[in-house]
Design an enzyme around this catalytic site. Structure first.
Site, PDB file in Angstrom:
ATOM      1  N   ASP A 483       0.831  -1.203   0.000  1.00  0.00           N
ATOM      2  CA  ASP A 483       0.000   0.000   0.000  1.00  0.00           C
ATOM      3  C   ASP A 483       0.871   1.261   0.000  1.00  0.00           C
ATOM      4  O   ASP A 483       2.051   1.243   0.354  1.00  0.00           O
ATOM      5  CB  ASP A 483      -0.912   0.003   1.223  1.00  0.00           C
ATOM      6  CG  ASP A 483      -2.181   0.823   1.011  1.00  0.00           C
ATOM      7  OD1 ASP A 483      -2.348   1.394  -0.085  1.00  0.00           O
ATOM      8  OD2 ASP A 483      -3.014   0.877   1.938  1.00  0.00           O
ATOM      9  N   GLU A 486       3.339   6.567  -2.676  1.00  0.00           N
ATOM     10  CA  GLU A 486       3.240   7.758  -3.528  1.00  0.00           C
ATOM     11  C   GLU A 486       3.946   8.987  -2.961  1.00  0.00           C
ATOM     12  O   GLU A 486       3.968  10.035  -3.612  1.00  0.00           O
ATOM     13  CB  GLU A 486       1.757   8.123  -3.749  1.00  0.00           C
ATOM     14  CG  GLU A 486       0.909   7.035  -4.379  1.00  0.00           C
ATOM     15  CD  GLU A 486       0.143   6.212  -3.368  1.00  0.00           C
ATOM     16  OE1 GLU A 486      -0.749   5.447  -3.768  1.00  0.00           O
ATOM     17  OE2 GLU A 486       0.458   6.324  -2.148  1.00  0.00           O
ATOM     18  N   ASP A 547      -8.782   3.930  -3.334  1.00  0.00           N
ATOM     19  CA  ASP A 547      -9.925   4.169  -2.457  1.00  0.00           C
ATOM     20  C   ASP A 547     -11.064   4.873  -3.182  1.00  0.00           C
ATOM     21  O   ASP A 547     -11.353   6.059  -2.932  1.00  0.00           O
ATOM     22  CB  ASP A 547      -9.484   4.991  -1.246  1.00  0.00           C
ATOM     23  CG  ASP A 547      -8.339   4.327  -0.489  1.00  0.00           C
ATOM     24  OD1 ASP A 547      -8.176   3.099  -0.624  1.00  0.00           O
ATOM     25  OD2 ASP A 547      -7.608   5.028   0.228  1.00  0.00           O
TER      26      ASP A 547
END
Length: 809
Positions: A483, A486, A547
């Site tokens: 996850d 970024e 998401d």
């Protein structure tokens, strides 16, 4: 400190400060070049429209060696001025004769190297520099290229022309004009595909147009390239990564900067990829990791201005159909390997399960309610403190995690767990990460953010992190959720001596690779569950869309993102069924569920509840029906995945990939092909039970009702599942007996379901998981109207049952 270390440290710090100054809070009225807030998406457009900078326009080929494909291009210096007429003012480029002293020491209109290279019969490489290159990213080993370097090809023949040089082969040609300098690409029939934009191309318009050029900034003399190509009438452009905006990127400005998109309804991207595909029969890949802005007919409708922060251009051009272009691009950057069979089953998750008791309860209920499933995912709550990733199961809530994982495995469940490479100050690992210098640093050597972010250019950090992940995999964990990724700091100083200018966008690929390679080393399986990417990340499947919001528009945008990433070289992609941030409305969940089950990978995840038994009985039955459909379709899904893996094709596939000659297929962005033979049109509108559907040429048969439709537009009612799902006439869709998990499946018996409206011959594909070989299945209709196999590709290894679908005209 010795002299070499002093010089190295000074170079790194100077580079970091220079790059920070280079991109400081500049705006162009449409968006900022540098973030005003942490990790805001960079748009470098303003640097190419600034009155104080110098612009060097590619003008002429001053030398060229046809044997090596190398020469020099002369660049004519310009600056911006203004022109006023009738109370209106325009910005215009004007030739500039320089401002340096001593004048004779510096080239006013410099010449720099230009190279044309041939990678394959369909792939051309164009390299250009804008100044001295002590270090060139184009010639060093590249993480983006599957083999580190691009191969070479000798199928291209040279032809000397009057005022030009041409290379050609059976697939097309490349023509390099001497003056004005222009590079043209033609297909095998001589049709122009695209060409570079020279200033003379823009003399027919009053609007100021940026031509092929590079900028030299006034404040620090850093340089960046604008690779500008002409767009033809009717041209459409696709790709650029997992972009949630309109599928056709013409008329848009695509900003290639890895960012947390916080949903699926904005321009930011977890997965930018500097690759584009045109409906005219070519694709382009910019081989760089710097921030880029692709102005694809936004500022000026007739040009694609690829503005690249790099000071050199390394561009690959591919020729062919969409399938051929994707095959060529993924031959260069890597194809997605086959994930394990179990990964194609259902992943059940929420944010988050906090205890062993909860996990075991979910497993029990999945089997109790007969919901086929293969994976249970533990998100952020398996640590002692939620979100505080220390790689240790909370002792207060997990009595024996290794036994839990083993017991789940015995029940047919693999375990997936969440983690991230950021360490908050209260994390027990934070002091170690900082003291050992495993984090990305600022210009002083400190932690740039409050979190310590692992530096994946540091071999010691990779080893430390790999040991943590290996412990989990050796415990029996099936997949690691990779996850975030970024937020690698743009102004950070990395262990390899580079700044975030070159490392920010590359961080996800490094991250994906570490976990992907380690998982394969330990389990022998190609599987991660990742959110962020860059070009080449497709080699480490699977990636999901982040998401997404809990709304119909977010569902529609998720599909656009899935189609777009598929058109950027990624075969496998998933999304959070029902959306993520808040509790999913049941009506939305029921429409999103079949879309999720008809994606390459299927995961229910997001705000609790997500488990279908916590909704109405009607929804539980529908969820079960959709999941059962997926599991019965597993032979089709697995075979299509195998073919996609081998050819660089997406499982969630834009219609034009299969139907490039059909103009209508290029226009559709809210339906897709699931593999080659099944067309899926999700119900995007709230409370919808039907929708308008575009069908490519030929006959199509409704999977649920058996109704037959011709190509073109139709308004179609959904069946018992809230989705419109049709099968190509003449397709054989292999099915298997229902099982509660993939290890229970009996691959020795396969039903060949024949969809035939008019076809007397039908075909499909099968790949047995244990064998890993893709087979073609052919059936023919005899004089009695019965279908049977023309030959057995498995020589009796599988018991076939041929089952024609009942057709309703």
């Amino acid at each position: 400190m010795n002299t070499i270390l002093q010089k190295t440290y000074f170079f790194v710090i100077t580079s970091a400060i220079t790059m920070l100054v280079f991109f400081t809070f500049k705006t162009d009225g449409k968006g900022q070049s540098m973030p005003r807030i942490l990790n805001e998406t960079i748009d470098i457009t303003d640097d190419f429209y600034n009155y104080v900078n110098n612009y060097f326009l590619a003008d002429s080929l001053v030398s060229f060696d046809p044997v090596s494909g190398s020469g020099e291009v002369k660049w004519i210096r310009h600056h911006y001025g203004t022109a006023k007429a009738f109370n209106n003012m325009l910005t215009v480029l004007r030739r500039n004769e320089g401002n340096e002293f001593p004048a004779g020491e510096y080239a006013v209109h410099p010449s720099y190297p230009f190279h044309i290279e041939f990678v394959s019969p369909r792939t051309v490489r164009m390299r250009m520099t804008t100044g001295p290159q002590v270090v060139s990213t184009a010639t060093e080993e590249s993480l983006m290229l599957v083999n580190g370097y691009a191969p070479s090809d000798d199928s291209w023949e040279y032809v000397a022309l009057d005022g030009a040089h041409r290379y050609q082969n059976e697939y097309g040609s490349v023509t390099i004009h001497v003056h004005p300098w222009k590079v043209e690409f033609h297909d095998a029939d001589g049709r122009l595909l695209t060409s570079t934009n020279h200033q003379v191309d823009n003399e027919t318009t009053l609007h100021p147009v940026l031509p092929f050029s590079f900028v030299r900034r006034a404040h620090d003399y850093t340089r960046s390239v604008a690779a500008v190509f002409n767009l033809e009438p009717g041209e459409r452009m696709y790709g650029g990564g997992e972009s949630f905006t309109r599928l056709n990127k013409r008329g848009q400005k695509v900003k290639l900067w890895v960012n947390d998109s916080h949903g699926s309804q904005n321009q930011d991207m977890h997965k930018p990829v500097p690759f584009l595909m045109s409906n005219r029969g070519y694709g382009m890949f910019v081989h760089s990791t710097t921030p880029m802005t692709f102005d694809i007919g936004d500022t000026y409708h007739s040009t694609n201005a690829m503005m690249i922060a790099d000071d050199e251009l390394d561009l690959f051009i591919f020729m062919g159909s969409p399938k051929e272009i994707l095959d060529e691009y993924t031959e260069l950057t890597g194809k997605s390997p086959m994930p394990p069979l179990w990964s194609f089953g259902l992943w059940m998750s929420r944010i988050t399960y906090f205890s062993e008791e909860e996990v075991r309860d979910v497993a029990e209920n999945l089997r109790k309610h007969r919901i086929p499933s293969d994976v249970i995912h533990l998100d952020t709550g398996w640590f002692e403190t939620d979100w505080r990733n220390d790689f240790i199961f909370a002792e207060s809530r997990f009595d024996d995690p290794e036994k839990m994982i083993s017991d789940l495995n015995d029940q047919g469940f693999k375990t997936s767990i969440w983690q991230l490479p950021y360490f908050v100050p209260q994390n027990l690992l934070y002091p170690e990460v900082v003291e050992r210098g495993l984090h990305i640093k600022d210009g002083k050597g400190n932690v740039p953010f409050e979190d310590a972010i692992l530096d994946f250019t540091n071999p010691e950090a990779i080893e430390w992190y790999s040991d943590k992940i290996a412990d989990l995999l050796n415990m029996g964990v099936g997949a690691i959720k990779v996850d975030f990724g970024e937020a690698a700091p743009f102004w950070g100083v990395y262990h390899n001596g580079r700044t975030g200018l070159y490392e920010h966008n590359l961080y996800p690929l490094r991250y994906n690779k570490i976990v992907g390679d380690l998982t394969y080393e330990i389990s022998g399986e190609h599987i991660i569950w990742a959110r962020s990417t860059w070009a080449g990340s497709q080699r480490y499947p699977v990636h999901w869309g982040g998401d997404a919001g809990n709304s119909s528009s977010a569902m529609e945008a998720s599909l656009r993102g899935g189609l777009s990433i598929g058109l950027s070289g990624f075969s496998f992609w998933s999304h959070d069924i029902g959306g993520f941030p808040v509790e999913t409305p049941e009506e939305l969940y029921r429409r999103w569920t079949p879309f999720g089950m008809l994606s390459s990978h299927s995961r229910s995840h997001g705000h609790a509840p997500k488990e279908p038994w916590l909704f109405s009985d009607e929804f539980l039955d529908l969820y079960r029906q959709a999941t059962e459909m997926r599991y019965k379709l597993m032979p089709y899904i697995y075979a299509q995945a195998k073919e996609s893996s081998e050819k660089g094709l997406p499982m969630v596939r834009a219609l034009f990939v299969e139907y490039p000659e059909d103009p209508g297929s290029w226009l559709v962005e809210d339906q897709y092909l699931f593999g080659s033979d099944i067309l899926v049109a999700p119900l995007m509108q709230d409370h919808a039970t039907s929708r308008n559907v575009y069908l490519p040429p030929g006959k199509w048969i409704d999977y649920q009702t058996g109704m037959v439709y011709a190509g073109g537009w139709h308004h179609i009612e959904s069946g018992s599942l809230p989705v419109v799902m049709l099968v190509r006439d003449g397709a054989v869709i292999p099915h298997i007996e229902l099982a509660q998990h993939t290890r229970e499946m009996d691959w020795s018996e396969v039903d060949l379901v024949v969809f035939s409206a008019e076809a007397t011959h039908a075909s499909g594909k099968l790949c047995l998981p244990e064998e890993g070989v893709l087979h073609t299945l052919e059936v023919e209709k005899d004089e009695n109207g019965q279908f049977s196999l023309t030959s057995d590709p498995l020589n009796g290894g599988v018991r076939w049952t041929v089952m024609p679908v009942a057709i309703h005209e």
